[in-house]
Design a protein around this motif. Sequence first.
Motif, mmCIF file in Angstrom:
data_model
loop_
_atom_site.group_PDB
_atom_site.id
_atom_site.type_symbol
_atom_site.label_atom_id
_atom_site.label_comp_id
_atom_site.label_asym_id
_atom_site.label_seq_id
_atom_site.Cartn_x
_atom_site.Cartn_y
_atom_site.Cartn_z
ATOM 1 N N LYS A 148 20.510 -2.239 -0.915
ATOM 2 C CA LYS A 148 21.039 -2.935 -2.084
ATOM 3 C C LYS A 148 21.047 -4.443 -1.866
ATOM 4 O O LYS A 148 20.785 -5.225 -2.787
ATOM 5 C CB LYS A 148 22.449 -2.431 -2.406
ATOM 6 C CG LYS A 148 22.912 -2.803 -3.817
ATOM 7 C CD LYS A 148 24.273 -2.210 -4.133
ATOM 8 C CE LYS A 148 24.638 -2.467 -5.596
ATOM 9 N NZ LYS A 148 26.030 -2.076 -5.902
ATOM 10 N N GLY A 149 21.303 -4.852 -0.634
ATOM 11 C CA GLY A 149 21.321 -6.271 -0.323
ATOM 12 C C GLY A 149 19.978 -6.953 -0.489
ATOM 13 O O GLY A 149 19.926 -8.175 -0.732
ATOM 14 N N GLY B 162 18.404 6.508 -2.214
ATOM 15 C CA GLY B 162 19.273 6.680 -3.363
ATOM 16 C C GLY B 162 20.407 7.649 -3.087
ATOM 17 O O GLY B 162 21.572 7.380 -3.421
ATOM 18 N N ASP B 163 20.096 8.771 -2.468
ATOM 19 C CA ASP B 163 21.131 9.761 -2.175
ATOM 20 C C ASP B 163 22.055 9.280 -1.054
ATOM 21 O O ASP B 163 23.258 9.572 -1.065
ATOM 22 C CB ASP B 163 20.485 11.092 -1.812
ATOM 23 C CG ASP B 163 19.837 11.757 -3.012
ATOM 24 O OD1 ASP B 163 20.557 12.249 -3.885
ATOM 25 O OD2 ASP B 163 18.598 11.756 -3.097
ATOM 26 N N GLU B 164 21.506 8.547 -0.090
ATOM 27 C CA GLU B 164 22.367 7.961 0.939
ATOM 28 C C GLU B 164 23.302 6.918 0.326
ATOM 29 O O GLU B 164 24.449 6.772 0.751
ATOM 30 C CB GLU B 164 21.512 7.335 2.043
ATOM 31 C CG GLU B 164 20.724 8.344 2.870
ATOM 32 C CD GLU B 164 21.604 9.403 3.515
ATOM 33 O OE1 GLU B 164 22.559 9.042 4.228
ATOM 34 O OE2 GLU B 164 21.344 10.606 3.287
ATOM 35 N N ALA B 165 22.806 6.205 -0.677
ATOM 36 C CA ALA B 165 23.666 5.241 -1.373
ATOM 37 C C ALA B 165 24.804 5.957 -2.100
ATOM 38 O O ALA B 165 25.937 5.446 -2.165
ATOM 39 C CB ALA B 165 22.840 4.413 -2.358
ATOM 40 N N LEU B 166 24.525 7.134 -2.650
ATOM 41 C CA LEU B 166 25.577 7.922 -3.293
ATOM 42 C C LEU B 166 26.628 8.357 -2.275
ATOM 43 O O LEU B 166 27.832 8.308 -2.550
ATOM 44 C CB LEU B 166 24.968 9.141 -3.987
ATOM 45 C CG LEU B 166 24.182 8.850 -5.267
ATOM 46 C CD1 LEU B 166 23.355 10.063 -5.679
ATOM 47 C CD2 LEU B 166 25.121 8.441 -6.401
ATOM 48 N N LEU B 167 26.186 8.784 -1.088
ATOM 49 C CA LEU B 167 27.129 9.166 -0.046
ATOM 50 C C LEU B 167 27.957 7.964 0.398
ATOM 51 O O LEU B 167 29.181 8.060 0.532
ATOM 52 C CB LEU B 167 26.383 9.767 1.150
ATOM 53 C CG LEU B 167 27.244 10.088 2.389
ATOM 54 C CD1 LEU B 167 28.380 11.043 2.046
ATOM 55 C CD2 LEU B 167 26.372 10.658 3.507
ATOM 56 N N ALA B 168 27.293 6.827 0.620
ATOM 57 C CA ALA B 168 28.015 5.624 1.031
ATOM 58 C C ALA B 168 29.033 5.215 -0.038
ATOM 59 O O ALA B 168 30.156 4.790 0.281
ATOM 60 C CB ALA B 168 27.030 4.489 1.292
ATOM 61 N N SER B 169 28.667 5.345 -1.308
ATOM 62 C CA SER B 169 29.588 5.014 -2.402
ATOM 63 C C SER B 169 30.780 5.965 -2.411
ATOM 64 O O SER B 169 31.928 5.545 -2.616
ATOM 65 C CB SER B 169 28.858 5.088 -3.748
ATOM 66 O OG SER B 169 27.761 4.211 -3.788
ATOM 67 N N LEU B 170 30.515 7.248 -2.201
ATOM 68 C CA LEU B 170 31.584 8.241 -2.188
ATOM 69 C C LEU B 170 32.553 7.975 -1.041
ATOM 70 O O LEU B 170 33.781 8.006 -1.222
ATOM 71 C CB LEU B 170 30.981 9.642 -2.082
ATOM 72 C CG LEU B 170 31.927 10.838 -1.954
ATOM 73 C CD1 LEU B 170 32.984 10.838 -3.037
ATOM 74 C CD2 LEU B 170 31.115 12.142 -1.991
ATOM 75 N N GLY C 250 16.296 2.214 -7.303
ATOM 76 C CA GLY C 250 15.662 0.909 -7.183
ATOM 77 C C GLY C 250 15.939 0.068 -8.412
ATOM 78 O O GLY C 250 16.284 -1.118 -8.318
ATOM 79 N N VAL C 251 15.797 0.677 -9.589
ATOM 80 C CA VAL C 251 16.122 -0.005 -10.839
ATOM 81 C C VAL C 251 17.603 -0.390 -10.855
ATOM 82 O O VAL C 251 17.975 -1.532 -11.166
ATOM 83 C CB VAL C 251 15.789 0.887 -12.054
ATOM 84 C CG1 VAL C 251 16.272 0.241 -13.358
ATOM 85 C CG2 VAL C 251 14.290 1.164 -12.130
ATOM 86 N N LEU C 252 18.465 0.565 -10.500
ATOM 87 C CA LEU C 252 19.903 0.339 -10.584
ATOM 88 C C LEU C 252 20.359 -0.755 -9.617
ATOM 89 O O LEU C 252 21.142 -1.645 -9.988
ATOM 90 C CB LEU C 252 20.641 1.647 -10.300
ATOM 91 C CG LEU C 252 22.152 1.677 -10.525
ATOM 92 C CD1 LEU C 252 22.605 3.103 -10.834
ATOM 93 C CD2 LEU C 252 22.928 1.155 -9.319
ATOM 94 N N MET C 253 19.891 -0.699 -8.369
ATOM 95 C CA MET C 253 20.329 -1.693 -7.384
ATOM 96 C C MET C 253 19.886 -3.093 -7.773
ATOM 97 O O MET C 253 20.639 -4.061 -7.627
ATOM 98 C CB MET C 253 19.799 -1.328 -5.999
ATOM 99 C CG MET C 253 20.475 -0.140 -5.358
ATOM 100 S SD MET C 253 19.827 0.133 -3.686
ATOM 101 C CE MET C 253 20.729 1.607 -3.202
ATOM 102 N N ALA C 254 18.652 -3.211 -8.261
ATOM 103 C CA ALA C 254 18.182 -4.521 -8.710
ATOM 104 C C ALA C 254 19.057 -5.040 -9.842
ATOM 105 O O ALA C 254 19.511 -6.191 -9.820
ATOM 106 C CB ALA C 254 16.722 -4.431 -9.150
#
Length: 346
Positions: free
Chosen positions: A247-248, A15-23, A263-267
């Motif tokens: 996410k994929g 989740g936190d890595e996804a935040l970094l990737a988004s940023l 997990g909830v958000l990506m789904a």
Amino acid sequence: MKVVLCGYYGFGNGGDEALLASLLQLLPAGVEPIVLSGNPTQTKKAYGVAAVNRWHALAVFGALQQSQALILGGGSLFQDVTSWRTVIYYGGLLGWAQQLGLETIAWAQGVGPLRSGWARFWVERVLRGCAQVSVRDRQSAELLTRWQIPYTQTVDPVWSLQAKPVVLPSQVPMPRVAVVLRPHRLLTAERITMLIEALRQFQQATEVHLLLVPFHLPEDVLLAETIQAALPQVSQVLTLRDPRQLKGVFRQVEWTLAMRFHGVLMAASEGCPVWGISYDPKVTQLLQEINAPGLELQDLPEQPTTLVQAWLEHYANGEGLNQTQRAWWLDRSAINGQVLKELIHD
């Protein structure tokens, strides 16, 4: 322009890595990021950016000295439920950057819960010194309104993270269900046993294959392996480090049982029906906002029958977010990029 990025990065939390990737995805052109990371070598390799060890004070000081701004990037960094240390670390870092004359931005934050008076005082003080504050949820917005701190209301940036396709193992046939669970003090051995039996009955009724997806490595892996060992013929542990691939995954499953927030958000963001188990107010609020069913962790039944019936009903008749609904969340998430552009422009 050099900008220091700080969050719970480099600790194997999807989740936190996804935040970094988004940023990194939303940073305006011409910005050179320096990431404060728990594992700078891995961060450099994964994202192709400069990174320094977040625990080395001299390295952090050097990064701040050569930068013009600091972005505290996403997540529930200002809360004292998990640990009061996060308030001290991130608050101290913001205060340090402000003293050095850097522009600071608290970006897409989930502020709170803050149970202690000193934590509320400290967080209010450092947020008041930020050039920009944006929050991802209603409760955080209400708190900043009480503090009379200007803010921008947005949603979690991971809504707009670009997913990557995943090549699934050949032994994972369709139909597929993703299971995203995490350790928690309330997820006792008895509850784990009950969930395993519920998953067994659910699989027997639907003939799905279970994809057990740990989000926090290695913290979630043991739990996933425990479930897989109990259901060896119908389950597979899928360990992914790239948050875009995480996410994929939700593009390739028919239904998701998720406990972790992202997990909830990506789904949901991929249009997959999701049923949630909430261990935290942020998960409960997200489930409500996307109109998804679920239960609080402490309210899980002692016997699996009720749970299995609820899952079967939702698997058969539940729907994920439609294209119009997902577009609304994407539009709201685009505000995160606008906040960054305003800072850089200033």
